[in-house]
Design a protein around this motif. Sequence first.
Motif, PDB file in Angstrom:
ATOM      1  N   ARG A 143      -9.509  51.681  31.956  1.00  0.00           N
ATOM      2  CA  ARG A 143      -9.652  49.971  32.772  1.00  0.00           C
ATOM      3  C   ARG A 143     -10.786  49.458  32.781  1.00  0.00           C
ATOM      4  O   ARG A 143     -10.501  48.286  32.311  1.00  0.00           O
ATOM      5  CB  ARG A 143      -8.992  50.288  34.173  1.00  0.00           C
ATOM      6  CG  ARG A 143      -7.994  50.946  34.812  1.00  0.00           C
ATOM      7  CD  ARG A 143      -8.017  50.482  36.569  1.00  0.00           C
ATOM      8  NE  ARG A 143      -6.596  51.177  36.810  1.00  0.00           N
ATOM      9  CZ  ARG A 143      -5.680  50.776  37.347  1.00  0.00           C
ATOM     10  NH1 ARG A 143      -5.480  49.234  37.193  1.00  0.00           N
ATOM     11  NH2 ARG A 143      -4.871  51.510  37.674  1.00  0.00           N
ATOM     12  N   ILE A 144     -12.133  50.103  32.449  1.00  0.00           N
ATOM     13  CA  ILE A 144     -13.369  49.331  32.148  1.00  0.00           C
ATOM     14  C   ILE A 144     -12.969  48.987  30.740  1.00  0.00           C
ATOM     15  O   ILE A 144     -13.329  50.151  29.707  1.00  0.00           O
ATOM     16  CB  ILE A 144     -14.552  50.399  32.376  1.00  0.00           C
ATOM     17  CG1 ILE A 144     -14.400  51.381  33.834  1.00  0.00           C
ATOM     18  CG2 ILE A 144     -15.575  49.596  31.882  1.00  0.00           C
ATOM     19  CD1 ILE A 144     -15.176  49.353  34.759  1.00  0.00           C
ATOM     20  N   LYS A 145     -13.049  47.470  30.389  1.00  0.00           N
ATOM     21  CA  LYS A 145     -12.899  47.167  28.841  1.00  0.00           C
ATOM     22  C   LYS A 145     -14.473  46.882  28.598  1.00  0.00           C
ATOM     23  O   LYS A 145     -15.042  46.761  27.249  1.00  0.00           O
ATOM     24  CB  LYS A 145     -12.579  46.020  29.061  1.00  0.00           C
ATOM     25  CG  LYS A 145     -10.581  46.534  29.762  1.00  0.00           C
ATOM     26  CD  LYS A 145      -9.952  47.336  28.455  1.00  0.00           C
ATOM     27  CE  LYS A 145      -8.687  47.102  29.496  1.00  0.00           C
ATOM     28  NZ  LYS A 145      -7.876  48.744  28.279  1.00  0.00           N
ATOM     29  N   LYS A 146     -15.270  46.431  29.593  1.00  0.00           N
ATOM     30  CA  LYS A 146     -16.235  46.068  28.946  1.00  0.00           C
ATOM     31  C   LYS A 146     -18.018  46.686  29.742  1.00  0.00           C
ATOM     32  O   LYS A 146     -17.598  46.440  30.769  1.00  0.00           O
ATOM     33  CB  LYS A 146     -17.845  44.258  29.298  1.00  0.00           C
ATOM     34  CG  LYS A 146     -18.237  43.932  28.628  1.00  0.00           C
ATOM     35  CD  LYS A 146     -18.465  42.520  28.623  1.00  0.00           C
ATOM     36  CE  LYS A 146     -19.765  41.940  28.625  1.00  0.00           C
ATOM     37  NZ  LYS A 146     -19.890  40.428  28.907  1.00  0.00           N
ATOM     38  N   LEU A 147     -18.819  47.137  28.911  1.00  0.00           N
ATOM     39  CA  LEU A 147     -19.813  48.353  29.721  1.00  0.00           C
ATOM     40  C   LEU A 147     -21.241  47.756  29.406  1.00  0.00           C
ATOM     41  O   LEU A 147     -21.390  48.300  28.079  1.00  0.00           O
ATOM     42  CB  LEU A 147     -19.121  49.830  29.678  1.00  0.00           C
ATOM     43  CG  LEU A 147     -20.409  51.109  30.393  1.00  0.00           C
ATOM     44  CD1 LEU A 147     -20.793  50.488  31.573  1.00  0.00           C
ATOM     45  CD2 LEU A 147     -20.064  51.958  29.975  1.00  0.00           C
ATOM     46  N   ASP A 148     -21.789  47.870  30.556  1.00  0.00           N
ATOM     47  CA  ASP A 148     -24.071  47.924  29.900  1.00  0.00           C
ATOM     48  C   ASP A 148     -24.268  48.698  30.530  1.00  0.00           C
ATOM     49  O   ASP A 148     -24.400  48.835  31.767  1.00  0.00           O
ATOM     50  CB  ASP A 148     -23.925  46.369  30.530  1.00  0.00           C
ATOM     51  CG  ASP A 148     -25.097  46.140  30.177  1.00  0.00           C
ATOM     52  OD1 ASP A 148     -25.936  46.637  28.926  1.00  0.00           O
ATOM     53  OD2 ASP A 148     -25.986  44.888  30.089  1.00  0.00           O
ATOM     54  N   LEU A 149     -24.831  49.538  29.462  1.00  0.00           N
ATOM     55  CA  LEU A 149     -25.923  50.708  29.646  1.00  0.00           C
ATOM     56  C   LEU A 149     -26.800  50.798  29.210  1.00  0.00           C
ATOM     57  O   LEU A 149     -28.113  51.573  29.306  1.00  0.00           O
ATOM     58  CB  LEU A 149     -24.756  51.802  29.775  1.00  0.00           C
ATOM     59  CG  LEU A 149     -23.927  52.625  30.873  1.00  0.00           C
ATOM     60  CD1 LEU A 149     -23.577  54.007  29.629  1.00  0.00           C
ATOM     61  CD2 LEU A 149     -24.349  52.829  31.933  1.00  0.00           C
ATOM     62  N   SER A 150     -27.726  48.883  28.956  1.00  0.00           N
ATOM     63  CA  SER A 150     -28.560  48.966  27.977  1.00  0.00           C
ATOM     64  C   SER A 150     -30.001  48.711  28.988  1.00  0.00           C
ATOM     65  O   SER A 150     -29.789  49.111  30.665  1.00  0.00           O
ATOM     66  CB  SER A 150     -28.996  47.374  27.897  1.00  0.00           C
ATOM     67  OG  SER A 150     -28.932  46.898  29.098  1.00  0.00           O
ATOM     68  N   HIS A 151     -30.231  49.688  28.563  1.00  0.00           N
ATOM     69  CA  HIS A 151     -32.258  49.549  29.356  1.00  0.00           C
ATOM     70  C   HIS A 151     -32.291  50.834  29.739  1.00  0.00           C
ATOM     71  O   HIS A 151     -33.109  50.598  31.412  1.00  0.00           O
ATOM     72  CB  HIS A 151     -32.826  47.812  30.279  1.00  0.00           C
ATOM     73  CG  HIS A 151     -33.129  46.875  29.186  1.00  0.00           C
ATOM     74  ND1 HIS A 151     -34.222  46.668  28.900  1.00  0.00           N
ATOM     75  CD2 HIS A 151     -31.962  45.780  28.866  1.00  0.00           C
ATOM     76  CE1 HIS A 151     -33.878  45.618  28.154  1.00  0.00           C
ATOM     77  NE2 HIS A 151     -32.888  45.131  28.011  1.00  0.00           N
ATOM     78  N   ASN A 152     -31.502  51.830  29.628  1.00  0.00           N
ATOM     79  CA  ASN A 152     -31.966  52.746  30.493  1.00  0.00           C
ATOM     80  C   ASN A 152     -32.843  54.165  29.745  1.00  0.00           C
ATOM     81  O   ASN A 152     -33.175  53.257  28.885  1.00  0.00           O
ATOM     82  CB  ASN A 152     -30.306  53.367  30.757  1.00  0.00           C
ATOM     83  CG  ASN A 152     -29.576  52.732  32.114  1.00  0.00           C
ATOM     84  OD1 ASN A 152     -30.738  52.801  33.268  1.00  0.00           O
ATOM     85  ND2 ASN A 152     -28.837  51.594  31.978  1.00  0.00           N
ATOM     86  N   GLN A 153     -32.453  55.547  29.994  1.00  0.00           N
ATOM     87  CA  GLN A 153     -33.486  56.497  29.187  1.00  0.00           C
ATOM     88  C   GLN A 153     -32.810  57.433  28.861  1.00  0.00           C
ATOM     89  O   GLN A 153     -32.688  58.760  28.706  1.00  0.00           O
ATOM     90  CB  GLN A 153     -34.391  56.952  30.556  1.00  0.00           C
ATOM     91  CG  GLN A 153     -35.318  56.298  31.015  1.00  0.00           C
ATOM     92  CD  GLN A 153     -36.115  56.154  32.669  1.00  0.00           C
ATOM     93  OE1 GLN A 153     -36.238  57.824  32.129  1.00  0.00           O
ATOM     94  NE2 GLN A 153     -35.931  55.766  33.852  1.00  0.00           N
ATOM     95  N   PHE A 154     -31.505  56.971  28.141  1.00  0.00           N
ATOM     96  CA  PHE A 154     -31.311  57.799  27.598  1.00  0.00           C
ATOM     97  C   PHE A 154     -31.312  58.357  26.177  1.00  0.00           C
ATOM     98  O   PHE A 154     -31.965  57.689  25.476  1.00  0.00           O
ATOM     99  CB  PHE A 154     -29.314  57.894  27.609  1.00  0.00           C
ATOM    100  CG  PHE A 154     -28.344  57.005  28.445  1.00  0.00           C
ATOM    101  CD1 PHE A 154     -28.435  58.060  29.669  1.00  0.00           C
ATOM    102  CD2 PHE A 154     -27.612  56.258  28.655  1.00  0.00           C
ATOM    103  CE1 PHE A 154     -27.430  57.351  30.668  1.00  0.00           C
ATOM    104  CE2 PHE A 154     -27.077  55.748  29.519  1.00  0.00           C
ATOM    105  CZ  PHE A 154     -27.034  56.273  30.772  1.00  0.00           C
TER     106      PHE A 154
END
Length: 458
Positions: A164-175
């Motif tokens: 269901r999730i089409k757009k995901l923002d995981l920016s500015h994290n510590q991966f």
Amino acid sequence: MDNDKPLQPETEDEIEIEPVQQSSDKMLYCEAEPPPTVEKVKPARENSETDLEIEDDEKFFTTGQKELYLEACKLSNTAVTKLELEDNCIMEEGVLSLVEMLQENYYLQEMNISNNHLGLEGARIISDFFERNSSSVWSLELSGNDFKEESAALLGQALSTNYRIKKLDLSHNQFSDVGGEHLGQMLAINVGLTSLDLSWNNFHTRGAVALCNGLRGNVTLAKLDLSMNGLGNEVALALGEVLRLNSCLVYLDISGNDIGNEGASKISKGLESNESLRVLKLFLNPINMDGAILLILAIKRNPKSRMEELDISNVLVSEQFMKTLDGVYAVHPQLDVVFKAVQGLSAKKTIFLLTNPMKLIQSYADQHKITVVDFFKSLNPTGTMKMSVDEFQKVMIEQNKVPLNQYQVREVIKKLDEKTGMVNFRSAQAPRRSPFSARGPGWADFLEHNEAIATSLV
């Protein structure tokens, strides 16, 4: 059943909190010292379509603001489709309340809970919920939430089965490397995501290569932002393979990744056969004109290339590069290469390059006794006042009534663009501003009327 008797709510979920019309002073008093008994006041006019009623007014008087907010989060709302909760210090308890709300709300589609320091526990709560695929949310923004490698494992597992999730923002994290491996495994099997933002993380060789391995067989992701990581030239080889094998990626941003001419050469190998990519951003990488030539020639050699924008806007090019680029434009008129400037270009050629295109169009319209708007409408097969930016760019390059170069066409688009993917010809009717205005035509007119200054600039 007696129709004159109102139905009483059977569950707490049916309770609606109705505001009590009191002065602010009395409201504060009531919250501090609630009366021993509160009689339910029947509204003067009842709405037969109302599903929710107050079951216990005393709860209203004794409940604090925080509890009221949490109760409100549980109520389904059919009007709100987008929820913005960025930078609110939500923490774990707030995420739990949001998840409880989402279990009942099937109308919310976009949710932004960025910059809330959710950490590992927040990632766990979110992952557990979205792994069940029970929400209608398709856009989820989780930027700046202190997510590290463990959070990547949880989110990767949840998204592996979520469609269901089409757009995901995981920016500015510590991966970093381990996080890249988890997310790469997710990309290899995910069939929902179309847009993923992983910019401003800490991906280096190992993690970035893992991401690329997952992208090779991905069949849904169209937009990927990997800018401002630490990919380097070694990862560029893997990116070239992605471009060679992947058939759905349309937008790729790898700006600010320490990719030099060696990396540009590897990426160009993928561009020679790629048939889907339209936008490639390489801004703020140490690429010079030699690397830029490799990139544009790779596009030229690919007759099926759909490239529309190549952003190398920190690269200073030469007049010879411009001649090569003209040959590329002849094969791919839809392409727009954005670079910094042309080194050593004569003043007259600089003026020609930057001549205000609207002036040229106005001159043509005056000669043929038509308006500028009529000129634009004549290029539109439908004859309407609007046109997509992509189609407009193509017809402007291909038309021979007013020959314009790519840079002039770009200026025309800026004037007519509605920022919705469409150009509106009515914008050409706007009154002209001073050429020296901050919002006016700017350098094009300035240099056109000041050859001496143009000469000093080059």
